[in-house]
Structure formats: structure tokens, C-alpha cells
Design an enzyme around this catalytic site. Structure first.
Site, PDB file in Angstrom:
ATOM      1  N   HIS A  37       0.819  -1.208   0.000  1.00  0.00           N
ATOM      2  CA  HIS A  37       0.000   0.000   0.000  1.00  0.00           C
ATOM      3  C   HIS A  37       0.860   1.269   0.000  1.00  0.00           C
ATOM      4  O   HIS A  37       0.351   2.368   0.220  1.00  0.00           O
ATOM      5  CB  HIS A  37      -0.938   0.005   1.212  1.00  0.00           C
ATOM      6  CG  HIS A  37      -1.840  -1.192   1.257  1.00  0.00           C
ATOM      7  ND1 HIS A  37      -3.023  -1.262   0.568  1.00  0.00           N
ATOM      8  CD2 HIS A  37      -1.700  -2.377   1.888  1.00  0.00           C
ATOM      9  CE1 HIS A  37      -3.588  -2.428   0.782  1.00  0.00           C
ATOM     10  NE2 HIS A  37      -2.808  -3.138   1.567  1.00  0.00           N
ATOM     11  N   HIS A  50      -1.245   2.723  -5.531  1.00  0.00           N
ATOM     12  CA  HIS A  50      -1.463   1.280  -5.551  1.00  0.00           C
ATOM     13  C   HIS A  50      -2.936   0.972  -5.780  1.00  0.00           C
ATOM     14  O   HIS A  50      -3.806   1.826  -5.623  1.00  0.00           O
ATOM     15  CB  HIS A  50      -1.000   0.647  -4.236  1.00  0.00           C
ATOM     16  CG  HIS A  50      -1.763   1.142  -3.046  1.00  0.00           C
ATOM     17  ND1 HIS A  50      -1.445   2.314  -2.382  1.00  0.00           N
ATOM     18  CD2 HIS A  50      -2.861   0.645  -2.404  1.00  0.00           C
ATOM     19  CE1 HIS A  50      -2.293   2.499  -1.392  1.00  0.00           C
ATOM     20  NE2 HIS A  50      -3.161   1.504  -1.385  1.00  0.00           N
ATOM     21  N   ASP A  87      -6.018  -1.516  -4.558  1.00  0.00           N
ATOM     22  CA  ASP A  87      -6.527  -2.459  -3.562  1.00  0.00           C
ATOM     23  C   ASP A  87      -7.414  -3.486  -4.240  1.00  0.00           C
ATOM     24  O   ASP A  87      -8.370  -3.138  -4.943  1.00  0.00           O
ATOM     25  CB  ASP A  87      -7.356  -1.729  -2.499  1.00  0.00           C
ATOM     26  CG  ASP A  87      -6.504  -0.931  -1.531  1.00  0.00           C
ATOM     27  OD1 ASP A  87      -5.288  -1.164  -1.482  1.00  0.00           O
ATOM     28  OD2 ASP A  87      -7.067  -0.076  -0.814  1.00  0.00           O
ATOM     29  N   HIS A 146      -8.089  -7.445   0.051  1.00  0.00           N
ATOM     30  CA  HIS A 146      -7.681  -6.489   1.082  1.00  0.00           C
ATOM     31  C   HIS A 146      -8.836  -6.194   2.040  1.00  0.00           C
ATOM     32  O   HIS A 146      -8.617  -6.001   3.233  1.00  0.00           O
ATOM     33  CB  HIS A 146      -7.199  -5.194   0.412  1.00  0.00           C
ATOM     34  CG  HIS A 146      -6.838  -4.097   1.355  1.00  0.00           C
ATOM     35  ND1 HIS A 146      -5.981  -4.267   2.421  1.00  0.00           N
ATOM     36  CD2 HIS A 146      -7.222  -2.780   1.399  1.00  0.00           C
ATOM     37  CE1 HIS A 146      -5.848  -3.122   3.078  1.00  0.00           C
ATOM     38  NE2 HIS A 146      -6.596  -2.210   2.479  1.00  0.00           N
TER      39      HIS A 146
END
Length: 269
Positions: A78, A82, A84, A88
Site C-alpha cells: 500500500h 497502488h 486495492d 484487502h
């Protein structure tokens, strides 16, 4: 075709635990560091070949006395810009095992871009479902499946001031729901995260005892399958609310809930 970089540079910051260390081998220090790293290998080869004493790599063994640069980075998935993945948010998403970052279809990561601007939002203010509907009406766009929606707050301009992490505005689960209801799989934001700053969320939890203050947007990802691009930048450089394509392929880290990415906007000229 013109390209616009929509990412932030990975860099260390005292308020960011995600980027822990960048150990740099400079051109000048490289020969010595390589020599130390290769010392055992050199000794093994020297013993096998009957070379005594074993040589040691020095500056004079490289042109101009310098070696190649190298950087050893210790960071969370992270850290920096980035993506997710559903994994996550939790072990399942939309009633199915949650996808890790290497399982995310690339088709989700590329599509017509739609910029929704909320530059009027203040510190620690939340973007609501009505805000999203109103902005879509303002720009005259109806969301379609696999549009890539980019949430612009202007907060990336605060970097590297501590307020970048401590005071940014955030999305709400209801605002995200309005977007994903149209088949959108990828949503980006130019703040440190989709939810309010961690310290602020925990403070609200302590004051109220209400756990709904804790990462509500991420928890929503357990109900609906979608991806978040966090820590974007350069959204103000886009030609308008539409008229561009976004491509944001995350790095495939095995079994991870996120991957570093360098999102770009493609403008056909």
C-alpha cells in the site's frame, strides 16, 4: 496519443509507515558493497580453482571506478500509488472468495475515464451519494460498465505536508454504491485513502464506541466487488471530465491484497 501520469512517486515520509526504507547503492559505493555481497561466492570459486588469496572486487575493476546503482526498497503493497484488490477488504466479496491482486482481471483495470471533481470538499469531509449524483448531472455523463471513475479532491497537492495523511476528505460507502451500481469495477482517488485518516477514524470510534467509523469504504468492499486506486495525482491535468482512457495495471504480488501501480490516462490526439 498523449499520456498523462496519474501516479505519485514512492518516497519515504515520516507519516507513512508504508514506505519503510530505501537503501541506495550509489555508483561510488557500489564496488565495495558488491564486493562484500559477493565475498563468499568469490572465495568458493577461488578455492575450487586453486586461486590464493581470493581476489576482492575493488573500484579499479570497473570503468571510472563506479558500479551500477541499486535500490533495495522495504515497503507495504500500500506504499505509493497502488490498487486495492477485494482480498484487502476481507476473505470474501459479494458472496465469493475475494480476489487477490494477481487474480484481478486486467479488463477491470482499463476503460473510459470519468473524472468527478469534489475540490470544494474540506478537510475530513465526506463525499456523499448525492454529491456523486450531482456531479454526474453537472458533467452530463451516465456511468457505464467498466468505466474507470476518478475522484478528484485536489488533495494530492498537499504532499508532502503532514495534512496529506492527517486531514484528507474521503468517500462514503453510499457514494461508492452509486458508482458500482452501474458496473464500474475500478475507482481512483487523489487522497491517501478512500476512508478518512486512520487516527481520525479511531478517535471517532473511541468517542462513540461505534465501529461503523472504522474503514467503512473498505468494509463495503466485502459486499460489492470493486477495486480502489489510492494516492493518485495529476487529475487536474486531464482534458476534462471525460474524453480519455485510463490504464492501471497493478503489480502481481502473490497472495496479496494490493499491488503497486502507475496509472496513466491516454488521450487520443
Amino acid at each position: 496519443m498523449r499520456l498523462i501520469d496519474l501516479s505519485m512517486t514512492i518516497a519515504q515520509h515520516p507519516d507513512d509507515p508504508g514506505v519503510r526504507d530505501i537503501d541506495r547503492w550509489t555508483h561510488e559505493s557500489g564496488p565495495g558493497r558488491l564486493g562484500n555481497a559477493a565475498k563468499s561466492l568469490i572465495q568458493q570459486i577461488a578455492d575450487r580453482e586453486g586461486v590464493s588469496p581470493a581476489p576482492f572486487l575493488e573500484k579499479e575493476h570497473f570503468p571510472d571506478g563506479v558500479f551500477m546503482s541499486n535500490e533495495i526498497v522495504t515497503l507495504s503493497v500500500h506504499g505509493g500509488t497502488h490498487v486495492d484488490a477485494p482480498y484487502h477488504y476481507g476473505p470474501s466479496s459479494a458472496g465469493r472468495p475475494a480476489k487477490t491482486i494477481e487474480e484481478v482481471p486486467l479488463e477491470w483495470c482499463c476503460g473510459p475515464g470519468v473524472r468527478l471533481s469534489f475540490r470544494g470538499k474540506n478537510a475530513l469531509e465526506v463525499i456523499t451519494a448525492d454529491d456523486v449524483r450531482g456531479e454526474l448531472d453537472r458533467i452530463g455523463h451516465r456511468l457505464r460498465p467498466l468505466d474507470v471513475v476518478l475522484i478528484e479532491t485536489g488533495w494530492s497537492a498537499h504532499w508532502p505536508d503532514p495534512t496529506y495523511y492527517s486531514s484528507h476528505p474521503a468517500m462514503s460507502p453510499e457514494a461508492i454504491e452509486v458508482i458500482v451500481d452501474h458496473g464500474v469495477k475500478l475507482i481512483g482517488v487523489d487522497t491517501a485513502g478512500f476512508d478518512l485518516p486512520t487516527a481520525f477514524m479511531i478517535e471517532q470510534f473511541v468517542k462513540t464506541g461505534d465501529s461503523r467509523h472504522l474503514w467503512p469504504c473498505h468494509m463495503f468492499g466485502r459486499e460489492r466487488e470493486y477495486l480502489q486506486i489510492e494516492r493518485m495525482a495529476g487529475l487536474d491535468r486531464l482534458p476534462g471530465p471525460t474524453g480519455f482512457t485510463v490504464f492501471c495495471a497493478p503489480v502481481r504480488v502473490q497472495g496479496a491484497g494490493a499491488g503497486w501501480a502507475r496509472p496513466v490516462a491516454l488521450i487520443d490526439e
